[in-house]
Design a protein around this motif. Structure first.
Motif, PDB file in Angstrom:
ATOM      1  N   UNK A   1      33.168  32.370  34.333  1.00 40.16           N
ATOM      2  CA  UNK A   1      33.538  33.624  33.682  1.00 40.16           C
ATOM      3  C   UNK A   1      32.346  34.558  33.623  1.00 40.16           C
ATOM      4  N   UNK A   2      32.593  35.818  33.960  1.00 40.82           N
ATOM      5  CA  UNK A   2      31.572  36.846  33.818  1.00 40.82           C
ATOM      6  C   UNK A   2      32.269  38.183  33.617  1.00 40.82           C
ATOM      7  N   UNK A   3      31.567  39.122  32.998  1.00 34.02           N
ATOM      8  CA  UNK A   3      32.114  40.446  32.746  1.00 34.02           C
ATOM      9  C   UNK A   3      31.758  41.370  33.898  1.00 34.02           C
ATOM     10  N   UNK A   4      32.711  42.238  34.229  1.00 33.66           N
ATOM     11  CA  UNK A   4      32.506  43.181  35.323  1.00 33.66           C
ATOM     12  C   UNK A   4      33.327  44.436  35.030  1.00 33.66           C
ATOM     13  N   UNK A   5      32.824  45.582  35.419  1.00 38.82           N
ATOM     14  CA  UNK A   5      33.567  46.821  35.191  1.00 38.82           C
ATOM     15  C   UNK A   5      34.711  46.944  36.194  1.00 38.82           C
ATOM     16  N   UNK A   6      35.701  47.738  35.830  1.00 36.67           N
ATOM     17  CA  UNK A   6      36.830  47.938  36.740  1.00 36.67           C
ATOM     18  C   UNK A   6      36.391  48.638  38.021  1.00 36.67           C
ATOM     19  N   UNK A   7      35.389  49.506  37.938  1.00 35.60           N
ATOM     20  CA  UNK A   7      34.892  50.170  39.148  1.00 35.60           C
ATOM     21  C   UNK A   7      34.284  49.169  40.121  1.00 35.60           C
ATOM     22  N   UNK A   8      33.562  48.166  39.601  1.00 26.70           N
ATOM     23  CA  UNK A   8      32.983  47.146  40.476  1.00 26.70           C
ATOM     24  C   UNK A   8      34.066  46.260  41.084  1.00 26.70           C
ATOM     25  N   UNK A   9      35.151  46.040  40.347  1.00 26.05           N
ATOM     26  CA  UNK A   9      36.252  45.241  40.896  1.00 26.05           C
ATOM     27  C   UNK A   9      36.895  45.915  42.105  1.00 26.05           C
ATOM     28  N   UNK A  10      36.828  47.226  42.166  1.00 27.36           N
ATOM     29  CA  UNK A  10      37.437  47.978  43.260  1.00 27.36           C
ATOM     30  C   UNK A  10      36.573  48.010  44.514  1.00 27.36           C
ATOM     31  N   UNK A  11      35.338  47.590  44.403  1.00 29.73           N
ATOM     32  CA  UNK A  11      34.462  47.546  45.583  1.00 29.73           C
ATOM     33  C   UNK A  11      34.950  46.436  46.512  1.00 29.73           C
ATOM     34  N   UNK A  12      34.927  46.675  47.822  1.00 27.58           N
ATOM     35  CA  UNK A  12      35.460  45.689  48.778  1.00 27.58           C
ATOM     36  C   UNK A  12      34.876  44.286  48.630  1.00 27.58           C
ATOM     37  N   UNK A  13      33.585  44.179  48.323  1.00 29.59           N
ATOM     38  CA  UNK A  13      32.979  42.840  48.229  1.00 29.59           C
ATOM     39  C   UNK A  13      33.552  42.033  47.062  1.00 29.59           C
ATOM     40  N   UNK A  14      34.080  42.688  46.049  1.00 28.20           N
ATOM     41  CA  UNK A  14      34.744  41.993  44.939  1.00 28.20           C
ATOM     42  C   UNK A  14      36.253  41.960  45.158  1.00 28.20           C
ATOM     43  N   UNK A  15      36.833  43.098  45.485  1.00 32.51           N
ATOM     44  CA  UNK A  15      38.288  43.216  45.631  1.00 32.51           C
ATOM     45  C   UNK A  15      38.832  42.221  46.647  1.00 32.51           C
ATOM     46  N   UNK A  16      38.156  42.068  47.762  1.00 31.40           N
ATOM     47  CA  UNK A  16      38.635  41.174  48.820  1.00 31.40           C
ATOM     48  C   UNK A  16      38.611  39.705  48.418  1.00 31.40           C
ATOM     49  N   UNK A  17      37.912  39.373  47.344  1.00 30.68           N
ATOM     50  CA  UNK A  17      37.860  37.995  46.854  1.00 30.68           C
ATOM     51  C   UNK A  17      38.950  37.695  45.828  1.00 30.68           C
ATOM     52  N   UNK A  18      39.652  38.731  45.359  1.00 29.97           N
ATOM     53  CA  UNK A  18      40.651  38.548  44.317  1.00 29.97           C
ATOM     54  C   UNK A  18      41.924  37.915  44.846  1.00 29.97           C
ATOM     55  N   UNK A  19      42.561  37.098  43.992  1.00 30.78           N
ATOM     56  CA  UNK A  19      43.889  36.596  44.351  1.00 30.78           C
ATOM     57  C   UNK A  19      44.883  37.745  44.183  1.00 30.78           C
ATOM     58  N   UNK A  20      46.088  37.583  44.717  1.00 30.15           N
ATOM     59  CA  UNK A  20      47.052  38.670  44.840  1.00 30.15           C
ATOM     60  C   UNK A  20      47.395  39.332  43.508  1.00 30.15           C
ATOM     61  N   UNK A  21      47.693  38.571  42.466  1.00 34.09           N
ATOM     62  CA  UNK A  21      48.079  39.176  41.192  1.00 34.09           C
ATOM     63  C   UNK A  21      46.941  39.992  40.599  1.00 34.09           C
ATOM     64  N   UNK A  22      45.711  39.534  40.763  1.00 35.06           N
ATOM     65  CA  UNK A  22      44.571  40.319  40.266  1.00 35.06           C
ATOM     66  C   UNK A  22      44.445  41.629  41.040  1.00 35.06           C
ATOM     67  N   UNK A  23      44.699  41.598  42.349  1.00 31.14           N
ATOM     68  CA  UNK A  23      44.661  42.833  43.134  1.00 31.14           C
ATOM     69  C   UNK A  23      45.736  43.821  42.647  1.00 31.14           C
ATOM     70  N   UNK A  24      46.906  43.309  42.335  1.00 26.07           N
ATOM     71  CA  UNK A  24      47.970  44.190  41.829  1.00 26.07           C
ATOM     72  C   UNK A  24      47.517  44.884  40.556  1.00 26.07           C
ATOM     73  N   UNK A  25      46.888  44.140  39.661  1.00 25.10           N
ATOM     74  CA  UNK A  25      46.406  44.740  38.413  1.00 25.10           C
ATOM     75  C   UNK A  25      45.322  45.772  38.692  1.00 25.10           C
ATOM     76  N   UNK A  26      44.347  45.435  39.526  1.00 25.82           N
ATOM     77  CA  UNK A  26      43.268  46.377  39.839  1.00 25.82           C
ATOM     78  C   UNK A  26      43.826  47.631  40.487  1.00 25.82           C
ATOM     79  N   UNK A  27      44.822  47.502  41.358  1.00 22.65           N
ATOM     80  CA  UNK A  27      45.423  48.651  42.016  1.00 22.65           C
ATOM     81  C   UNK A  27      46.120  49.569  41.004  1.00 22.65           C
ATOM     82  N   UNK A  28      46.671  48.980  39.957  1.00 23.72           N
ATOM     83  CA  UNK A  28      47.388  49.775  38.946  1.00 23.72           C
ATOM     84  C   UNK A  28      46.448  50.500  37.997  1.00 23.72           C
ATOM     85  N   UNK A  29      45.271  49.928  37.781  1.00 26.73           N
ATOM     86  CA  UNK A  29      44.366  50.478  36.769  1.00 26.73           C
ATOM     87  C   UNK A  29      43.048  50.773  37.381  1.00 26.73           C
TER      88      UNK A  29
END
Length: 109
Positions: free
Chosen positions: A81-109
């Protein structure tokens, strides 16, 4: 990588509304996975996730909720577990590592 905590919603005697059943099961998962033991949490139901593009999503539906808390991790052999901002989650190096449901959430917010 996931940005959520999950588990199955199990039936509980005496719980006759989905909301009560969901909250009880969410509390169980938060206690099991993150060692959070609280009768009240700041929870905001955002919606439902039906991402049928992978094996898990084809047979499950997710309830998407924001839960405001400060967790400690119990399942350390399974979770990192670690904290990360939503902007960093949208960066390809993080986003591409997410499982599908997490990507859906990031895409919505």
């Amino acid at each position: 990588m996931s940005i959520g905590v999950g588990g199955h919603i199990n039936p509980i005697d005496g719980m006759d509304t989905f909301s009560a059943l969901f909250m009880e099961n969410l509390g169980r998962e938060l206690e099991e996975e993150l060692d959070i033991q609280s009768d009240f949490m700041n929870i905001h139901i955002k919606g439902y996730v039906n991402g049928d593009s992978d094996e898990v999503g084809r047979v499950h539906i997710g309830v998407l909720a924001d839960v405001v808390l400060a967790p400690t991790v119990r399942e350390t052999e399974q979770l990192h577990v670690f904290w990360i901002t939503s902007n960093k989650l949208k960066r390809p190096e993080m986003y591409n590592r997410l499982e599908n449901w997490s990507k859906i959430y990031v895409d919505m917010y």
